[in-house]
Design a protein around this motif. Structure first.
Motif, short mmCIF file in Angstrom:
data_model
loop_
_atom_site.label_atom_id
_atom_site.label_comp_id
_atom_site.label_asym_id
_atom_site.label_seq_id
_atom_site.Cartn_x
_atom_site.Cartn_y
_atom_site.Cartn_z
N ASP A 114 52.71 -23.59 -59.01
CA ASP A 114 52.47 -23.66 -57.57
C ASP A 114 52.93 -24.97 -56.95
N ILE A 115 53.66 -25.80 -57.71
CA ILE A 115 54.07 -27.10 -57.18
C ILE A 115 55.28 -26.98 -56.26
N VAL A 116 56.22 -26.11 -56.61
CA VAL A 116 57.48 -26.03 -55.87
C VAL A 116 57.29 -25.46 -54.48
N PHE A 117 56.41 -24.47 -54.33
CA PHE A 117 56.29 -23.74 -53.09
C PHE A 117 55.20 -24.30 -52.18
N GLU A 118 55.45 -24.21 -50.87
CA GLU A 118 54.47 -24.62 -49.88
C GLU A 118 53.75 -23.37 -49.35
N GLY A 119 52.57 -23.57 -48.80
CA GLY A 119 51.86 -22.46 -48.19
C GLY A 119 51.08 -21.65 -49.20
N SER A 120 50.40 -20.63 -48.68
CA SER A 120 49.55 -19.79 -49.51
C SER A 120 50.37 -18.68 -50.17
N PRO A 121 50.08 -18.37 -51.43
CA PRO A 121 50.77 -17.25 -52.09
C PRO A 121 50.34 -15.93 -51.45
N PRO A 122 51.14 -14.88 -51.61
CA PRO A 122 50.81 -13.61 -50.97
C PRO A 122 49.70 -12.88 -51.71
N THR A 123 49.05 -11.97 -50.99
CA THR A 123 48.14 -11.03 -51.65
C THR A 123 48.97 -10.02 -52.43
N GLN A 124 48.32 -9.22 -53.27
CA GLN A 124 49.04 -8.21 -54.04
C GLN A 124 49.74 -7.21 -53.13
N LYS A 125 49.08 -6.78 -52.08
CA LYS A 125 49.68 -5.80 -51.17
C LYS A 125 50.90 -6.39 -50.47
#
Length: 346
Positions: A184-195
């Motif tokens: 999770d270091i490379v990306f900014e913001g919140s990860p998506p939900t499964q849907k």
């Protein structure tokens, strides 16, 4: 006059915008890629209306809802009017094409915004469309899975392929997680939900013109989401390509990905290394943390490659032998022409 439109027809419209009129929490949980949120009820208001509906009556709930919405009508109109001048079609949706989207569409028609449509069946119909596609339409794609030890540049190769107009499904980018302990270091913001992750997959694949697609070798779980079973099975049954390069290239790629642009994230890097106590031991982790603080990144990367990553992923590399193609490169630009040549024979 209310103009309903099916999911299939809405997705085929050009220069269109989806507007999700559900509450912010519903929008955050799952929506249509590219949609914007113009809620007619916020989360508190939606809960309040639901409580009145259950305890009292539908009519009382409607009255409460109208009271909440009344003060917002001007703002809703102005925002949607702005977008209606930019886009040919505005598609309004709620959970299942019910009162919320219907009331907004009727209001907009009354205000002479004529290029608005109500999505028939709402988000629920879109979700069914996505699931059906992943379960039944995925078989038309031939996947070319790119394998390689940590640092060989698999993600960079996908980026280069995309630049050259080749079809690519970058699952790590869609999941906002690069895998591994530093995912999770490379990306900014919140990860998506499964849907939402599955919606991104559908959106990506449904736009491809080719019947083959390049994808990076992945485990079924990427960060907090998982690759749908039907997609994962199809990936495994495709062609498998092994990428190899020198240790120096691997170190340089990792330096570029994790450090040279991310030195301000030292604390996140340290926290990730500290998660390796059980595997590497407290003394080794303490030494690696000290070296990160001293900016001795090359040493840290080489150590983790030799004693953590390569032993960890050796089995996953070996289990796909013999590969359909092995590419050993010195300059990563050499890889794309070889892959382009390869797809002409699969």
């Amino acid at each position: 006059m209310l103009k309903p439109v099916t999911v299939e027809n809405a997705l085929n419209m050009t220069n269109r915008l989806f507007i999700d009129v559900r509450s912010p929490s519903e929008f955050a949980e799952a929506t249509i890629p590219g949609a914007i949120n113009i809620p007619i009820l916020d989360d508190y208001e939606r809960a309040k209306v639901g409580t009145v509906y259950r305890k009292d009556s539908k009519e009382d709930a409607t009255t409460v809802g109208l009271d909440f919405v009344a003060s917002k009508l001007t703002g809703i109109y102005e925002r949607i009017k702005y977008y209606s001048d930019i886009y040919d079609s505005i598609i309004i949706f709620c959970w299942r094409g019910g009162m919320r989207s219907k009331s907004v569409c009727n209001f907009l028609n009354m205000m002479s915004i004529s290029n608005t449509y109500q999505l028939a069946g709402g988000y629920k119909a879109y979700r069914k469309h996505v699931v059906d596609f992943i379960d039944h339409s995925i078989e038309k794609y031939k996947f070319i899975m790119i394998h390689g030890l940590t640092g060989v540049g698999k993600t960079h190769i996908l980026e280069l392929l995309h630049q050259y107009g080749q079809p690519v499904l970058d699952l790590e980018r869609l999941a906002q997680n690069s895998g591994s302990v530093f995912g999770d270091i490379v990306f900014e913001g919140s990860p998506p939900t499964q849907k939402n992750f599955e919606a991104f997959i559908f959106d990506n694949l449904s736009k491809l013109c080719n019947n083959y697609v390049f994808v990076e070798s992945e485990s079924k779980r990427i960060g907090g989401v998982h690759v749908p079973e039907s997609l994962y099975t199809r990936m495994l049954s495709g062609a498998h390509v092994l990428i190899e390069t020198s240790l120096q290239n691997r170190v340089d790629i990792i330096l570029s990905d994790y450090v040279n642009q991310l030195a301000h994230k030292n604390e996140k890097i340290i926290a990730a290394i500290q998660n390796l106590n059980k595997r590497l031991g407290n003394d080794v982790v303490a030494d690696l943390v000290h070296r990160v603080k001293a900016k001795e990144y090359t040493y840290v990367i080489e150590y983790l490659i030799e004693y953590y990553y390569d032993p960890l992923y050796k089995y996953s590399i070996e289990k796909y032998r013999p590969y359909d193609l092995t590419i050993e490169y010195e300059n990563i630009e050499e890889v794309v022409p070889k892959l382009e040549h390869f797809v002409t024979y699969i």
